[in-house]
Design a protein around this motif. Structure first.
Motif, PDB file in Angstrom:
ATOM      1  N   VAL A 905       0.809  -1.212  -0.082  1.00 46.87           N
ATOM      2  CA  VAL A 905       0.143  -0.245  -0.029  1.00 46.87           C
ATOM      3  C   VAL A 905       0.910   1.274   0.091  1.00 46.87           C
ATOM      4  O   VAL A 905       1.997   1.444   0.991  1.00 46.87           O
ATOM      5  CB  VAL A 905      -0.794   0.054   1.400  1.00 46.87           C
ATOM      6  CG1 VAL A 905      -1.539   1.391   1.215  1.00 46.87           C
ATOM      7  CG2 VAL A 905      -1.934  -1.170   1.269  1.00 46.87           C
ATOM      8  N   LYS A 906       0.617   2.212  -0.926  1.00 42.30           N
ATOM      9  CA  LYS A 906       1.466   3.104  -1.246  1.00 42.30           C
ATOM     10  C   LYS A 906       0.759   4.061  -0.329  1.00 42.30           C
ATOM     11  O   LYS A 906      -0.547   4.503  -0.194  1.00 42.30           O
ATOM     12  CB  LYS A 906       1.574   3.764  -2.483  1.00 42.30           C
ATOM     13  CG  LYS A 906       2.323   2.703  -3.215  1.00 42.30           C
ATOM     14  CD  LYS A 906       3.204   3.311  -4.483  1.00 42.30           C
ATOM     15  CE  LYS A 906       3.926   2.345  -5.160  1.00 42.30           C
ATOM     16  NZ  LYS A 906       5.124   2.776  -5.995  1.00 42.30           N
ATOM     17  N   ARG A 958      -2.259   1.249   6.292  1.00 45.07           N
ATOM     18  CA  ARG A 958      -2.181   0.393   5.217  1.00 45.07           C
ATOM     19  C   ARG A 958      -3.152  -0.713   5.272  1.00 45.07           C
ATOM     20  O   ARG A 958      -3.925  -1.122   4.370  1.00 45.07           O
ATOM     21  CB  ARG A 958      -0.732  -0.120   5.238  1.00 45.07           C
ATOM     22  CG  ARG A 958       0.236   1.066   4.643  1.00 45.07           C
ATOM     23  CD  ARG A 958       1.596   0.185   4.323  1.00 45.07           C
ATOM     24  NE  ARG A 958       2.141  -0.669   5.316  1.00 45.07           N
ATOM     25  CZ  ARG A 958       3.186  -0.365   6.197  1.00 45.07           C
ATOM     26  NH1 ARG A 958       3.755   0.892   5.843  1.00 45.07           N
ATOM     27  NH2 ARG A 958       3.529  -0.999   7.365  1.00 45.07           N
ATOM     28  N   VAL A 961      -6.494   0.392   4.391  1.00 46.09           N
ATOM     29  CA  VAL A 961      -6.662   0.530   3.179  1.00 46.09           C
ATOM     30  C   VAL A 961      -7.004  -0.667   2.349  1.00 46.09           C
ATOM     31  O   VAL A 961      -7.833  -0.923   1.409  1.00 46.09           O
ATOM     32  CB  VAL A 961      -5.631   1.619   2.488  1.00 46.09           C
ATOM     33  CG1 VAL A 961      -5.577   1.628   0.953  1.00 46.09           C
ATOM     34  CG2 VAL A 961      -5.590   2.966   3.299  1.00 46.09           C
ATOM     35  N   ALA A 962      -5.793  -1.662   2.548  1.00 44.41           N
ATOM     36  CA  ALA A 962      -6.071  -2.938   1.949  1.00 44.41           C
ATOM     37  C   ALA A 962      -7.364  -3.666   2.146  1.00 44.41           C
ATOM     38  O   ALA A 962      -7.851  -3.987   1.563  1.00 44.41           O
ATOM     39  CB  ALA A 962      -4.729  -3.820   2.346  1.00 44.41           C
ATOM     40  N   ASN A 967      -5.140   0.041  -2.780  1.00 43.47           N
ATOM     41  CA  ASN A 967      -3.551  -0.095  -2.719  1.00 43.47           C
ATOM     42  C   ASN A 967      -2.722   1.171  -2.617  1.00 43.47           C
ATOM     43  O   ASN A 967      -1.418   1.376  -2.693  1.00 43.47           O
ATOM     44  CB  ASN A 967      -3.086  -0.676  -4.001  1.00 43.47           C
ATOM     45  CG  ASN A 967      -3.569   0.035  -5.302  1.00 43.47           C
ATOM     46  OD1 ASN A 967      -4.132   1.162  -5.133  1.00 43.47           O
ATOM     47  ND2 ASN A 967      -3.643  -0.684  -6.505  1.00 43.47           N
ATOM     48  N   ALA A 968      -3.513   2.395  -2.071  1.00 40.63           N
ATOM     49  CA  ALA A 968      -2.749   3.554  -1.844  1.00 40.63           C
ATOM     50  C   ALA A 968      -3.569   4.418  -0.858  1.00 40.63           C
ATOM     51  O   ALA A 968      -4.898   4.528  -1.161  1.00 40.63           O
ATOM     52  CB  ALA A 968      -2.307   4.320  -3.192  1.00 40.63           C
ATOM     53  N   ALA A 998      -8.292   6.624   0.961  1.00 39.59           N
ATOM     54  CA  ALA A 998      -7.881   5.501   0.482  1.00 39.59           C
ATOM     55  C   ALA A 998      -8.436   5.310  -1.229  1.00 39.59           C
ATOM     56  O   ALA A 998      -9.523   5.742  -1.307  1.00 39.59           O
ATOM     57  CB  ALA A 998      -8.875   4.383   0.884  1.00 39.59           C
TER      58      ALA A 998
ATOM     59  N   GLN B  83       6.814  -2.244   5.955  1.00 41.54           N
ATOM     60  CA  GLN B  83       6.472  -2.267   4.411  1.00 41.54           C
ATOM     61  C   GLN B  83       7.851  -2.693   3.616  1.00 41.54           C
ATOM     62  O   GLN B  83       8.496  -1.773   3.651  1.00 41.54           O
ATOM     63  CB  GLN B  83       5.720  -1.666   3.882  1.00 41.54           C
ATOM     64  CG  GLN B  83       5.358  -1.814   2.483  1.00 41.54           C
ATOM     65  CD  GLN B  83       4.169  -1.027   1.989  1.00 41.54           C
ATOM     66  OE1 GLN B  83       3.002  -1.550   2.160  1.00 41.54           O
ATOM     67  NE2 GLN B  83       4.336   0.160   1.559  1.00 41.54           N
TER      68      GLN B  83
END
Lengths: 1030, 364
Positions: A905-906, A958, A961-962, A967-968, A998, B83
């Protein structure tokens, strides 16, 4: 019964060992929503339990759905004693409440405990069945979308931008309730987390209601903040910009429109000629009011200001559809328009007509509830400054805080009027609290927006617009919105270096992002002004008075520093300006950050001249001339560094006529004399020229030295605090978002202002140096959206928190930048995934048919001649980007399945992801965490503690969001990071509040094959758009 | 002005390979900073010592936090806190489990218990490897040992699966586990000339041929914890090896064997006469090693015996390696022509592995 919430607990993993004897855990889960609780079975003796529970169903009002978080608690079953809590997960189910966002939340969530941090993960599935509710008196606002992004989100189109929405809710802080004395720190932390979660849910719902009343369907630039006022309570407040958004795929039903300015017109009894004829007046790039002095100063200079009389648009031009729309709007919506503010920082081209300058207002308030007769003295003082609102001692009344903010907003609005502007863009609010003193601050950029552009483009309108404004690309917004004949402060106006038709100021300060169509020479850079002022420790009202006395001086000095540093860089405009004043026990800190650029439209900045006060001393003169030389050298070096070529070159490129002799501007400058004493507060720099430095005492000497000590970033590095770096357009896909925190203890011995300044300056400079060093592997790269926050947690402690994103770019392409404007914007279009330009696409394609000229043929020609370029450039970018990306993220870009690793996740503070296209917004992320420890040393001291906590916060963001399927996170911001320590007791506590949007993004390289046609199609209208406004 | 707190947290965890190496090598932060300064990094980047100090501290803190996860590498893959791109994860794990030749030679074949840990100090002094690094390496050995010790199935596969190591490193760990489990003596002075690679090579051959897993036999009773397929030598096989004794005990058989070998090799060896003279000694040595393997103590001394009984005699006669190979090939093959010898399969299982080992062990 408008909603059914369904929750399924699937499994857990990596649980901590809760039973020392067996090294295992008997875990079960409690699922709580509102007042209903369900439990799973106990899964015996496992650190990886598989509950696979039934669907727990909660039947709830949608009001509750919005307010309440879903609370999941993992516990260890204990037959003989109380069950031990392992940790909790709070899930905000708001994203499930509007149709276009996520439909299910499903994934692994870190199990979080405020004492132990993350303790394993739990797999949860959450769904919501919403029933339609047609009750018009409803209290919920399900379906209103929220965006943190301060521009129109990609993949949406603004149908109407309604304007400012704000709300705040107040509660008692659980940490300060009597019960806190008898409960555990964990219970207290959890009460706080839950309360804030509830309050932000409620706040969001209330804002949503306001938006619905305004007939909007979304809030853009949503900024929610917490004020931890301690004893007097907890305030959660939010501002945003209400919009009606359309998903881009759907056909355009309306023309994009902005309601606010037209509303403004409707209100105003006086009809003024369009902006330029407007007879008002203020040239200060920063127009500030801080406390009484400034207010006085201000009212003297602009005696003719009347709020309602300053509508500067053309009232007669309202379109029919607008009236209809306006009529529909409720009274409260109209009241909202009292503040024609926009939290947006980036706009569709043409939206922003002129920018007046920065407007800001500050106010010092006492949070104390206790009536103290001493206040009378202050109130009886000649100063009109409002320290206290007598009628509002009860802080539990949101009205008190509302009134405070309303006051400040009024001030902002009046400042904007003084600058001949009818709107404020890039608007934001903040507070700084120390004990019972609170500084409220608001700032924005006064601007004239273009309502006609947003109405049906009738022939006359367009013609008129062309004739009277003749806006060339990239300079229109620089033209002064005020009347040059009636300026309260003298300013150096010249004819625009771009179009030669309109007047522009010599410098321009704004809080917004650089408009995409602005013509910039060279690259930009981060410019910071840093300042400390000692203050005597004092109580309550004396303290507040001391602070409000200091504030104007701080503003002045911060401004001077900014101005000097800007000159030193050889630049003439600041974007994204953010001035933060922080109050501590015994000092005030000021930190201003902005991105300096050289706008081609503005005159070349003059140098900095040093003037000594004792002319007879030979060695002194020599010293002065030495300094002068050093400064001149620095300016020359900076010009080279930031590729600020002589303006002639750029003007040739732009193709405008040869400029007037440049002596003209020099002449103006040399005339300005420095005669005033510094003690006289005059923010405008009207008489005292900003760039003549007098060295008459050590202070000034220090100033000059500090100017010169700012080290430029090492080669290959650039930095800015705006979304994108002017002059760099070829981003590659590698990004690294980071947060860095430093706390420095000042030696308490004989602190002087100078020593403080130096300490603070070193702290910031060293921090930047560290960042450059750490990220050296990303060279060439740019730190974007660099966001510094200063706080003073204790007497001698300074805490600086920085969040930014490092983005690599392609050096080869960077060298060939700044060709022509069109090409530049094309490049930008290709790299910024053309989303920024969705708006122009829509605008232009709609307006072209009705537009008289240039003929459509020309459009087609220009479009077709250019159409090859973006694709080609895109290909190059992608090609060059991929080896780098693969080198560092070899397997990451691949779908996260093969190794069963966690999906990447960016996170980025920007509103876009370089080299990618955002395809879906899943909802807002707004999370608040508390972490506490009573074993600070064991956790690696303060650094170890905070390092782990921030890493955990990232992880939880993250994971959420996931779980939403994203994915970001874009427009990510760490709004608060409050750190408190007590090393003697081996304790520390930290509160962190983060938010963002998100999203789902798709790599452009993945899109390439599918939509080679698509981006080209998008770019065509852009080129056309460029021509239309020329 | 002192920094009380100084941290940097990236969304993607920053890993500096150089600092990671320094950390793994057990240097303190100040030593690491000094080493980095010496590497000329300040000149390259224009950074200051303070920046370097802060950067090193940050990395050390990160590594410290990661260490917990590195103890169970699959956790590193599934955890959510850091990460890290998979390629970097692999690098972290591989480097963490890498070991120093000098260190592994010191502990190879020793019992991986706490008692040995006290010797780490001595090893550290002797090898010049920091105590911290020794600890890490030793704990890695012990951890891998503990996890796979009781496990069924291929040793290398088990290690690879539970520690996500590269094939090469997994094989090395298999050797370490195998040696530790069987407690082969490797520390004697006469074994000093052997490298870890030599032992690992032998271990691999032995695992392939001399363990239960090698036969491919399914364990008769799945619940029995008696034999771990790959870690323990096949007890039955060792027991059977006694039968080989007849090769040297029966004089006729021994003579016949000798004559068969000599006939074939005559003229082919540069050291033929030495071989002929020594044949009985060598054969006795090799067969007696086999016969003794029923006793645990003798199993431990396997390598000492091989070097004493075979490598050293040959080396003192200056046998070239090619001659050793020819001899061993012929020596094992001729047994098939001995009519009175009934344990051909057993012989092949023994000698096939031993031949490989001896050839590897035969060097200066």
């Amino acid at each position: 019964m408008p909603g059914k919430l369904k929750v399924k607990i699937v499994a857990g993993r990596h649980l901590p060992v809760m039973d020392r004897a067996s090294d295992l855990t008997d875990a079960f889960v409690e699922v709580k929503f509102g007042n209903t609780t369900f439990k799973t079975d106990v899964y015996l003796k496992s650190l990886n339990p598989q509950w696979n529970s039934e669907w727990f169903k909660f039947e709830v009002d949608d009001e509750d759905l919005q307010d309440e978080p879903l609370q999941i608690t993992v516990l260890d079953h204990d037959t003989y004693s109380a069950n031990d809590a392992i940790g909790k997960v709070y899930i905000d189910i708001d994203p499930l409440l509007y149709s276009e966002a996520a439909t299910v939340i499903s994934g692994w969530f870190p199990i979080y405990d405020t004492i132990h941090g993350i303790r394993g993960e739990i797999n949860v599935i959450v769904k919501v069945d919403l029933f339609n509710d047609l009750n018009r008196f409803r209290q919920s606002s399900c379906g209103v979308k929220f965006f943190c992004t301060t521009s129109i989100p990609k993949c949406y189109r603004a149908v109407i931008i309604h304007g400012f929405v704000e709300e705040l809710v107040v509660n008692e802080d659980p940490e300060y309730q009597w019960i806190d004395r008898i409960r555990t720190p964990r219970a207290s932390n959890e009460a706080r987390q839950r309360l804030i979660s509830l309050m932000s849910g409620e706040l969001q719902r209330k804002i949503g209601l306001k938006v619905l009343e305004m007939r909007g369907n979304a809030v853009v630039g949503y900024l929610q903040c917490f004020d931890l006022e301690g004893e007097s309570g907890l305030v959660v407040r939010a501002i945003g910009t209400a919009c009606t958004l359309d998903k881009l795929s759907s056909p355009a039903a309306f023309l994009p429109a902005c309601n606010s300015p037209s509303k403004e017109m409707k209100e105003s009894p006086l009809v003024h000629p369009p902006s330029h004829g407007c007879r008002s007046t203020h040239n200060s790039p920063i127009h500030t009011a801080t406390g009484s002095r400034l207010t006085q100063n201000f009212s003297v200079s602009v005696p003719t200001l009347i709020y309602t009389g300053m509508g500067s648009g053309s009232a007669g031009k309202e379109g029919g559809p607008f009236k209809a729309l306006l009529r529909q709007q409720t009274q409260s919506a109209l009241e909202q328009r009292e503040f024609p503010f926009f939290t947006l920082t980036a706009f569709p081209p043409g939206f922003l007509v002129h920018v007046g300058g920065v407007v800001s207002a500050r106010s010092v308030k006492l949070l104390d509830r206790i009536h103290n007769p001493a206040f009378v003295g202050i109130m009886g003082n000649t100063r009109s400054y409002k320290l206290l609102d007598w009628n509002s001692f009860n802080s539990d009344e949101p009205e008190t805080r509302d009134a405070w903010w309303a006051e400040i907003r009024q001030e902002i609005k009046s400042h904007a009027k003084a600058l001949g502007c009818h709107a404020v863009v890039g608007y934001s609010e903040s507070t700084s609290i120390c004990e019972e003193v609170c500084i409220l601050s608001a700032s924005g950029t006064a601007a004239v927006l273009n309502p006609r552009f947003l109405q049906d483009g009738t022939l006359e309108g367009c013609l008129e617009q062309r004739l009277e404004e003749n806006l060339p690309v990239g300079c229109g917004f620089c033209h002064i919105p005020y009347d040059e004949l009636n300026m309260p402060f003298p300013a150096h106006l010249t004819y625009c270096y771009n179009c030669r038709k309109q007047k522009v100021p010599d410098v321009l300060f704004t809080t917004i992002d650089l408009p995409t169509d602005a013509t910039v020479v060279g690259k930009g850079c981060l410019i910071q002004a840093r300042l400390c002022r000692l203050k005597k420790k004092a109580q309550a009202e004396a303290n507040a008075t001391a602070i409000s006395n200091l504030l104007p001086f701080m503003e002045y000095e911060v401004h001077t520093q900014l101005m000097n540093k800007l000159k030193l860089k050889g630049m003439n405009a600041l974007f994204g300006l953010r001035i933060q004043i922080t109050v501590g026990e015994n000092m005030l800190m000021g930190l201003a950050s902005a991105t300096g650029v050289y706008l081609a439209a503005l005159p070349t900045p003059g140098g900095i001249q040093i003037a000594g006060k004792t002319p007879n001393d030979g060695s002194y003169e020599q010293h002065i001339s030495h300094m002068q030389k050093k400064i001149n050298d620095t300016i020359a070096k900076n010009k080279e560094l930031y590729e600020i070529n002589p303006p002639e070159t750029s003007e040739e490129l732009i193709g405008s006529p040869i400029p007037e002799p440049r002596q003209h501007s020099r002449l103006l400058r040399s005339q300005s004399e420095s005669s005033d004493e510094v003690t006289e507060l005059d923010l405008s720099h009207g008489k005292k020229d900003a760039f003549v430095l007098e060295i008459d005492d050590t202070d000034a000497l220090e100033d000059v030295h500090s100017l010169l000590t700012d080290v430029p970033p090492p080669p290959g590095f650039y930095s800015c605090n705006t979304e994108i770096m002017p002059g760099i357009n070829n981003w590659t896909s590698e990004i690294q978002m980071f947060t860095s925190v430093r706390v420095t203890r000042l030696s308490s011995l004989n602190l002087t202002n100078q020593a403080l300044n130096k300490n603070f300056n070193d702290l910031c400079e060293n921090l930047l140096k560290s960042l450059y060093f750490k990220l050296r592997s990303m060279i060439p790269c740019c730190l974007c959206h660099v966001n510094f926050t200063v706080s003073l947690p204790e007497d001698e402690l300074i805490q600086v928190t920085v969040t930014a994103v490092a983005i690599t770019f392609d050096k080869n392409q960077a060298l060939q930048t700044t060709k022509t404007h069109v090409e530049k914007s094309l490049q930008r279009a290709s790299t910024d995934n053309e989303e920024l330009l969705q708006f122009p696409l829509e605008l232009c394609s709609d307006s072209i048919p009705s537009h008289p000229f240039p003929p459509a043929k020309e459009h087609l020609e220009s479009a077709s001649s250019n159409s090859g370029i973006p694709a080609a450039q895109r290909a190059v970018t992608v090609e060059k980007a991929s080896p780098m990306g693969e080198g560092n993220f070899r397997n990451r870009s691949a779908p996260p399945c093969a190794n069963s690793t966690v999906g990447v996740v960016k996170m980025t503070p920007l509103s876009f992801i370089p080299g990618a296209k955002i395809t879906k917004y899943l909802g807002i992320i707004n999370m608040f965490f508390i972490r506490e420890t009573t074993s600070l040393r064991e956790e690696g001291g303060v650094s170890g503690f905070l390092h782990a906590f921030i890493a955990e916060v990232f992880a939880m963001v993250r994971a959420h969001v996931a779980a939403l399927g994203g994915n970001a996170v874009v427009s990510y911001i760490m709004k608060q990071c409050v750190f408190m320590e007590n090393p003697n007791k081996n304790q520390a506590q930290c509160l962190i509040n983060v938010s963002g949007d998100a999203v789902v993004f798709v790599r452009e390289s993945d899109l390439e094959v599918v939509s080679t046609q698509h981006p080209t199609a998008n770019c065509q209208p852009l080129c056309a758009g460029g021509e239309v406004t020329t | 002005m002192t920094s009380e707190l100084d941290i940097f947290v990236g969304n993607t965890t920053l890993i500096d390979e150089d600092v990671y190496r320094l950390w793994l090598d057990g240097y303190s932060v100040s030593d690491a900073v000094a080493l980095r300064v010496r590497s000329g990094i300040l000149e390259q980047t224009g950074a200051t010592a303070a920046v370097l100090q802060s950067d090193t501290m940050d990395h050390y803190r990160t590594f410290h936090m990661l260490e917990r996860l590195l103890h169970a590498p699959p956790k590193l893959l599934h955890q959510l806190i850091f990460q890290i791109p998979p390629s970097r994860q692999a690098l972290l794990i591989e480097r963490y489990y890498a070991f120093d030749e000098a260190f592994v030679r010191e502990v190879l074949g020793k019992k991986l218990s706490k008692g040995t840990k006290k010797d780490l100090d001595d090893i550290s002094t002797k090898t010049g490897i920091t105590l911290k690094s020794c600890r890490r390496q030793f704990d890695n050995f012990k951890r891998v040992f503990k996890v796979v010790e009781e496990m069924r199935g291929s040793l290398v596969d088990n290690i690879q699966q539970h520690f996500l190591l590269s094939d090469r490193l997994s094989r090395d760990y298999a050797a370490i586990v195998f040696f530790a489990n069987n407690r082969f003596e490797t520390g004697k002075k006469k074994l000093q000339y052997l490298s870890f690679g030599d032992f690992a090579f032998c271990a691999e051959l032995m695992i392939q041929n001399w363990t239960l897993g090698a036969v491919g036999e399914a364990p008769t009773d799945p619940d029995s914890q008696v034999d771990d397929m790959d870690v323990d030598l096949d007890k039955e096989f060792l027991q059977d090896l006694k039968e080989l004794k007849v090769l040297v005990a029966d004089k006729d058989l021994l003579d016949l064997h000798k004559s068969l070998v000599c006939t074939t090799l005559r003229g082919k060896l540069t050291v033929f006469s030495e071989m002929e003279a020594n044949f009985k000694n060598l054969s006795r040595g090799l067969v007696n090693v086999a016969a003794k393997l029923t006793h645990n103590k003798d199993v431990r001394d396997l390598f000492v015996d091989l070097v004493e009984k075979f490598v050293e005699p040959c080396r003192s006669d200056h046998w070239p390696l090619a001659d050793v190979r020819l001899f061993l090939n012929q020596y094992s093959a001729s047994v098939h022509s001995l009519d009175g010898f009934r344990h051909q399969a057993l012989w092949d299982r023994y000698m096939g592995t031993l031949r490989g080992c001896l050839l590897r062990l035969y060097h200066d």
